[in-house]
Motif scaffolding. Structure first.
Motif, mmCIF file in Angstrom:
data_model
loop_
_atom_site.group_PDB
_atom_site.id
_atom_site.type_symbol
_atom_site.label_atom_id
_atom_site.label_comp_id
_atom_site.label_asym_id
_atom_site.label_seq_id
_atom_site.Cartn_x
_atom_site.Cartn_y
_atom_site.Cartn_z
ATOM 1 N N THR A 99 1.101 -1.084 0.023
ATOM 2 C CA THR A 99 0.112 0.287 -0.056
ATOM 3 C C THR A 99 0.657 1.043 0.067
ATOM 4 O O THR A 99 1.806 1.356 0.530
ATOM 5 C CB THR A 99 -0.627 -0.177 1.012
ATOM 6 N N ILE A 100 0.302 2.167 -0.585
ATOM 7 C CA ILE A 100 0.963 3.413 -0.737
ATOM 8 C C ILE A 100 1.554 3.772 0.853
ATOM 9 O O ILE A 100 2.749 5.124 1.430
ATOM 10 C CB ILE A 100 -0.176 4.550 -1.313
ATOM 11 N N ILE A 101 0.602 4.374 2.019
ATOM 12 C CA ILE A 101 0.923 4.107 3.082
ATOM 13 C C ILE A 101 1.702 3.599 3.796
ATOM 14 O O ILE A 101 2.905 3.713 4.643
ATOM 15 C CB ILE A 101 -0.717 4.181 3.836
ATOM 16 N N GLY A 102 2.126 2.218 3.194
ATOM 17 C CA GLY A 102 2.952 1.458 4.330
ATOM 18 C C GLY A 102 4.295 1.598 3.747
ATOM 19 O O GLY A 102 5.163 0.801 4.267
ATOM 20 N N ILE A 103 4.145 2.030 2.743
ATOM 21 C CA ILE A 103 5.650 1.866 2.136
ATOM 22 C C ILE A 103 6.720 2.479 2.685
ATOM 23 O O ILE A 103 7.500 2.225 2.863
ATOM 24 C CB ILE A 103 5.920 3.022 0.677
ATOM 25 N N PRO A 104 6.299 3.483 4.127
ATOM 26 C CA PRO A 104 7.630 4.201 4.520
ATOM 27 C C PRO A 104 7.672 3.091 5.723
ATOM 28 O O PRO A 104 8.924 2.851 6.218
ATOM 29 C CB PRO A 104 6.889 5.303 5.483
ATOM 30 N N LEU A 105 6.914 2.483 6.008
ATOM 31 C CA LEU A 105 7.237 0.941 6.629
ATOM 32 C C LEU A 105 7.752 0.046 6.802
ATOM 33 O O LEU A 105 8.617 -0.735 7.421
ATOM 34 C CB LEU A 105 5.474 0.754 7.889
ATOM 35 N N GLY A 106 7.363 -0.182 5.629
ATOM 36 C CA GLY A 106 8.479 -1.321 4.557
ATOM 37 C C GLY A 106 9.709 -0.937 4.477
ATOM 38 O O GLY A 106 10.478 -1.835 4.989
ATOM 39 N N LEU A 107 9.623 0.414 4.243
ATOM 40 C CA LEU A 107 11.345 0.621 4.442
ATOM 41 C C LEU A 107 12.003 0.639 5.386
ATOM 42 O O LEU A 107 12.947 0.214 4.889
ATOM 43 C CB LEU A 107 11.038 1.948 3.697
ATOM 44 N N ALA A 108 11.530 1.225 6.195
ATOM 45 C CA ALA A 108 11.839 0.925 7.881
ATOM 46 C C ALA A 108 12.233 -0.402 8.441
ATOM 47 O O ALA A 108 12.253 -0.940 8.652
ATOM 48 C CB ALA A 108 10.754 1.163 9.185
ATOM 49 N N SER A 109 11.369 -1.635 7.129
ATOM 50 C CA SER A 109 11.532 -2.966 7.858
ATOM 51 C C SER A 109 12.960 -3.673 7.283
ATOM 52 O O SER A 109 13.574 -4.123 7.688
ATOM 53 C CB SER A 109 10.225 -3.508 7.640
ATOM 54 N N PHE A 110 12.869 -2.727 6.408
ATOM 55 C CA PHE A 110 14.174 -3.544 5.270
ATOM 56 C C PHE A 110 15.412 -2.300 5.884
ATOM 57 O O PHE A 110 16.724 -2.913 5.545
ATOM 58 C CB PHE A 110 14.048 -2.603 3.694
ATOM 59 N N LYS A 111 15.290 -0.705 6.553
ATOM 60 C CA LYS A 111 16.718 -0.379 6.988
ATOM 61 C C LYS A 111 17.204 -1.158 8.531
ATOM 62 O O LYS A 111 17.902 -1.564 8.903
ATOM 63 C CB LYS A 111 16.517 0.632 7.929
#
Length: 135
Positions: A99-111
């Motif tokens: 989801t577009i809203i979840g992209i920053p959360l996904g990037l944090a998970s990858f971080k």
């Protein structure tokens, strides 16, 4: 903005991954009952706090660098717990990025994947703190 992202992160991913890190730390402290695994338990508890509230913090190398003991410890960590926790972050990150809203959360998970694989020899610092370069 960090507060909002941290609260959303906590509900969707943070609490579950923090529980996984806490269980890994508990296993290192109690079940294995080896002096060798105590640093892994400490690192797992440290990362658990980072996973609960990741926005506004980042990973930096320790001042002493990564010695032979930390390298050997990281190899043991990857074999015991690291790859499972990194896989969890990868799965959560992909799901969040749907989801577009979840992209920053996904990037944090990858971080968080690098510290879940190599917890020894790094530290967690606020984003605003200047990080010295070791070149």
């Amino acid at each position: 903005m960090r507060l909002i992202l941290n609260v959303i992160w906590l509900v969707f991913c943070g609490i579950w991954m923090a529980i996984a890190y806490a269980l890994a730390g508990l296993l290192c402290f109690v079940l294995f009952f080896l002096v060798i695994t105590i640093p892994f338990g400490i690192a797992a508890c440290r990362i658990s706090g980072y996973v609960l509230w990741p926005f506004g913090r980042t990973i930096a190398p320790r001042e002493g660098g990564m010695g032979v003991g930390a390298i050997i410890g990281n190899v043991i960590w990857v074999i015991l717990f690291g790859w499972e926790l990194a896989l969890g972050h990868l799965v959560f990150g992909v799901l969040m990025c749907l989801t577009i809203i979840g992209i920053p959360l996904g990037l944090a998970s990858f971080k968080i994947i690098p510290i879940s694989l190599v917890p020894l020899g790094v530290r967690i610092v606020p984003v605003d703190e200047p990080v010295p370069s070791y070149s």
